[in-house]
Design a protein around this motif. Sequence first.
Motif, mmCIF file in Angstrom:
data_model
loop_
_atom_site.group_PDB
_atom_site.id
_atom_site.type_symbol
_atom_site.label_atom_id
_atom_site.label_comp_id
_atom_site.label_asym_id
_atom_site.label_seq_id
_atom_site.Cartn_x
_atom_site.Cartn_y
_atom_site.Cartn_z
ATOM 1 N N VAL A 162 -11.284 8.810 -27.200
ATOM 2 C CA VAL A 162 -9.900 9.236 -27.410
ATOM 3 C C VAL A 162 -9.267 9.672 -26.086
ATOM 4 N N ILE A 163 -10.068 10.209 -25.179
ATOM 5 C CA ILE A 163 -9.545 10.681 -23.899
ATOM 6 C C ILE A 163 -8.880 9.547 -23.111
ATOM 7 N N PRO A 164 -9.580 8.434 -22.822
ATOM 8 C CA PRO A 164 -8.901 7.356 -22.089
ATOM 9 C C PRO A 164 -7.731 6.753 -22.846
ATOM 10 N N TYR A 165 -7.813 6.707 -24.169
ATOM 11 C CA TYR A 165 -6.679 6.223 -24.950
ATOM 12 C C TYR A 165 -5.456 7.091 -24.682
ATOM 13 N N THR A 166 -5.674 8.406 -24.654
ATOM 14 C CA THR A 166 -4.572 9.346 -24.458
ATOM 15 C C THR A 166 -4.047 9.290 -23.031
ATOM 16 N N VAL A 167 -4.944 9.170 -22.078
ATOM 17 C CA VAL A 167 -4.539 9.092 -20.667
ATOM 18 C C VAL A 167 -3.745 7.822 -20.391
ATOM 19 N N ASN A 168 -4.149 6.730 -21.026
ATOM 20 C CA ASN A 168 -3.546 5.432 -20.713
ATOM 21 C C ASN A 168 -2.364 5.028 -21.585
ATOM 22 N N SER A 169 -2.280 5.565 -22.810
ATOM 23 C CA SER A 169 -1.210 5.048 -23.673
ATOM 24 C C SER A 169 -0.636 6.059 -24.660
ATOM 25 N N ALA A 170 -1.453 6.732 -25.440
ATOM 26 C CA ALA A 170 -0.942 7.581 -26.521
ATOM 27 C C ALA A 170 -0.228 8.824 -25.991
ATOM 28 N N ASP A 171 0.752 9.282 -26.752
ATOM 29 C CA ASP A 171 1.454 10.522 -26.391
ATOM 30 C C ASP A 171 0.528 11.725 -26.509
ATOM 31 N N ILE A 172 -0.225 11.747 -27.604
ATOM 32 C CA ILE A 172 -1.111 12.875 -27.889
ATOM 33 C C ILE A 172 -2.452 12.344 -28.386
ATOM 34 N N GLY A 173 -3.522 13.014 -28.042
ATOM 35 C CA GLY A 173 -4.831 12.706 -28.586
ATOM 36 C C GLY A 173 -5.376 13.922 -29.312
ATOM 37 N N ILE A 174 -6.051 13.681 -30.421
ATOM 38 C CA ILE A 174 -6.774 14.766 -31.094
ATOM 39 C C ILE A 174 -8.236 14.592 -30.713
ATOM 40 N N VAL A 175 -8.697 15.463 -29.854
ATOM 41 C CA VAL A 175 -9.986 15.291 -29.191
ATOM 42 C C VAL A 175 -10.974 16.376 -29.623
ATOM 43 N N ALA A 176 -12.241 16.146 -29.296
ATOM 44 C CA ALA A 176 -13.232 17.206 -29.450
ATOM 45 C C ALA A 176 -12.941 18.263 -28.404
ATOM 46 N N LYS A 177 -12.892 19.513 -28.797
ATOM 47 C CA LYS A 177 -12.615 20.574 -27.839
ATOM 48 C C LYS A 177 -13.624 20.549 -26.698
ATOM 49 N N SER A 178 -14.845 20.125 -26.992
ATOM 50 C CA SER A 178 -15.893 20.077 -25.973
ATOM 51 C C SER A 178 -15.509 19.178 -24.796
ATOM 52 N N SER A 179 -14.726 18.137 -25.056
ATOM 53 C CA SER A 179 -14.356 17.204 -23.992
ATOM 54 C C SER A 179 -13.445 17.843 -22.951
#
Length: 238
Positions: A162-179
């Motif tokens: 989800v992190i690269p998806y959010t960095v490259n395209s999505a406005d917001i990502g719902i990620v693991a807090k651990s990341s």
Amino acid sequence: MRKLILIFISFMFSYASEIYVAAAANTTYAMPEIIKKFNQKYPDVKVNVILASSGKLTAQIMHGAEYDVFMSANMKYPEFLYKKGIAKSKPKIYAKGAIALFSIKNIKLDNFKKALLNAKSIAIANPKTAPYGRAAVEAMKNAGIYGNVKNRLIFAETVSAVIPYTVNSADIGIVAKSSLFSPKMKKYKNFADVPKSLYKPINQGIIMLNNKKDTVKFYNYIFSDDAKEVFKKYGYIF
């Protein structure tokens, strides 16, 4: 089966033996430190970590993947394997995971509902195979906005993706807090916890898939104070 595995975390020095740990993708950032500390206590054991969604790892185990330990993102999959007689230990919670909102854009994230309603695209882990994806959907449903945003969702295979998806395209990502505790994430500052009232605690479960001596060593170590401190450092709760 091991030849098909794409991701290994290992340390390049001599070992007397080795084990294979199948671990949910949300542990990506914590596991190298866990293994480093484990090897300080047991320097003769090489630990290979295979990272993927919990559902995918369960399918691999069901098809004969020769893993020694399975660290799932929830209790569902370990309990399933235990009922099937594949697990050699009863499923046990080793940590609890949390989810967070993340964005590289100038978007206010302090209000979960408002932030997602205003987002054009939202990246989450695939809820069919990833427990963190299911937690994201649960939070949106409990906030009463899932119907409004479901067509804006972008699905990543694992929560770490989800992190690269959010960095490259999505406005917001719902990620693991651990990341968010990864050194690579220090340059990003825009994130916020998802209210814990919106989703059930993500009880992460572990099982042994055999009773080998080194399997037992690693399994027991995961419940040690040293391992617990590492998990806390990466945003897990107990």
